[in-house]
Enzyme design. Structure first.
Site, mmCIF file in Angstrom:
data_model
loop_
_atom_site.group_PDB
_atom_site.id
_atom_site.type_symbol
_atom_site.label_atom_id
_atom_site.label_comp_id
_atom_site.label_asym_id
_atom_site.label_seq_id
_atom_site.Cartn_x
_atom_site.Cartn_y
_atom_site.Cartn_z
ATOM 1 N N VAL A 1 0.876 -1.184 0.000
ATOM 2 C CA VAL A 1 0.000 0.000 0.000
ATOM 3 C C VAL A 1 0.901 1.218 0.000
ATOM 4 O O VAL A 1 2.025 1.174 0.507
ATOM 5 C CB VAL A 1 -0.950 0.012 1.215
ATOM 6 C CG1 VAL A 1 -2.013 -1.067 1.076
ATOM 7 C CG2 VAL A 1 -0.194 -0.166 2.520
ATOM 8 N N SER A 2 0.400 2.309 -0.567
ATOM 9 C CA SER A 2 1.258 3.477 -0.800
ATOM 10 C C SER A 2 1.578 4.290 0.432
ATOM 11 O O SER A 2 2.536 5.035 0.469
ATOM 12 C CB SER A 2 0.623 4.381 -1.861
ATOM 13 O OG SER A 2 0.495 3.684 -3.078
#
Length: 203
Positions: A11-12
Site C-alpha cells: 500500500v502506498s
C-alpha cells in the site's frame, strides 16, 4: 528443497488498508506467515521488504500479487523486474486480478509470448492512467485558482481596529503581543499582516 509460495502486499501509505489484498492472498492459499506487507510508494523498487523477499526466493518459488500495479508504478521498471524474477531467478509469478499473468501455466513458447504481451500492455495502461490522473488534478487546481479558490489555511479576517493597534505598535506605544491579544490573534499573525500592509503601501 520445498517450493514456497509468497504473497507480496503493498500500500502506498501508512493510512491505507492492506486488508483487501491480504484476504485475496489467503483465499488463494498463501500462508499468513508468507505474506509480506509493505507500506511504501511504488515509484521505485527501493523497498526493504520487497528486496529481502526477492533475495529469499529461489528457483520455482511462486510470488503472488493482487494486481500488476502492486509490483510497481513505472512501466519500464515493472518489465525489467518481471524479466529478472522469471528469467534470472526462475520465480513463478501469479497476478490474481489477471489470470493470463500466471507464469505457472507457461509450458510452451506461445504461453510465454502471450504472458509477456499482456504484461507490457497492462503496465503501459496502468502508467498512462496515473499520468492522466495527475494531469487532471493539475488542471483542476489551475481551474480552481482561476476562479479565485485559495488552497491552504483560510486567512484570518482582521478587526477594524487592526490599523489602530498597528499604528500604536509602530510608535512603540504597545507591544506586538499586547496588540495581538486585544485583536484576538497570535502575535506572529499580527506582525505578518503589519508587514503585508507596509509592503502594499510601498507598491
Amino acid at each position: 528443497m520445498k517450493e514456497e509460495v509468497y504473497g507480496y502486499v503493498r500500500v502506498s501509505s501508512k493510512d491505507q488498508n492492506e486488508e483487501r489484498q491480504v484476504i485475496a492472498m489467503l483465499n488463494f492459499g498463501v500462508c499468513q506467515s508468507h505474506i509480506i506487507v509493505e507500506k511504501q510508494s511504488g515509484k521505485n523498487f527501493n523497498r526493504p521488504k520487497y528486496q529481502k523477499l526477492v533475495e529469499k526466493m529461489k528457483n520455482n518459488d511462486t510470488l503472488v500479487i493482487k494486481s500488476i500495479d502492486r509490483l510497481g508504478r513505472n512501466y519500464e521498471e515493472i518489465i525489467e523486474q518481471w524479466r529478472m524474477l522469471t528469467k534470472e531467478k526462475h520465480v513463478r509469478i501469479v497476478v490474481l486480478d489477471m489470470p493470463l499473468l500466471d507464469t505457472r501455466k507457461e509450458h510452451d513458447l506461445i504461453g510465454t509470448l502471450i504472458s509477456d504481451i499482456v504484461l507490457q500492455l497492462l503496465s503501459y495502461v496502468a502508467q498512462t492512467e496515473r499520468e492522466f490522473i495527475h494531469q487532471r488534478q493539475a488542471e483542476g487546481i489551475a481551474a480552481a485558482k482561476a476562479r479565485g479558490v485559495h488552497f491552504g489555511p483560510q486567512r484570518i479576517q482582521l478587526s477594524y481596529e487592526f490599523d489602530h493597534y498597528a499604528y500604536l505598535w509602530s510608535k512603540g506605544d504597545i507591544s506586538s503581543r499586547k496588540a495581538a491579544q486585544r485583536l484576538g490573534i497570535s502575535y506572529q499573525t499580527f506582525l505578518r499582516r503589519v508587514k503585508e500592509k507596509e509592503y502594499q503601501k510601498n507598491l
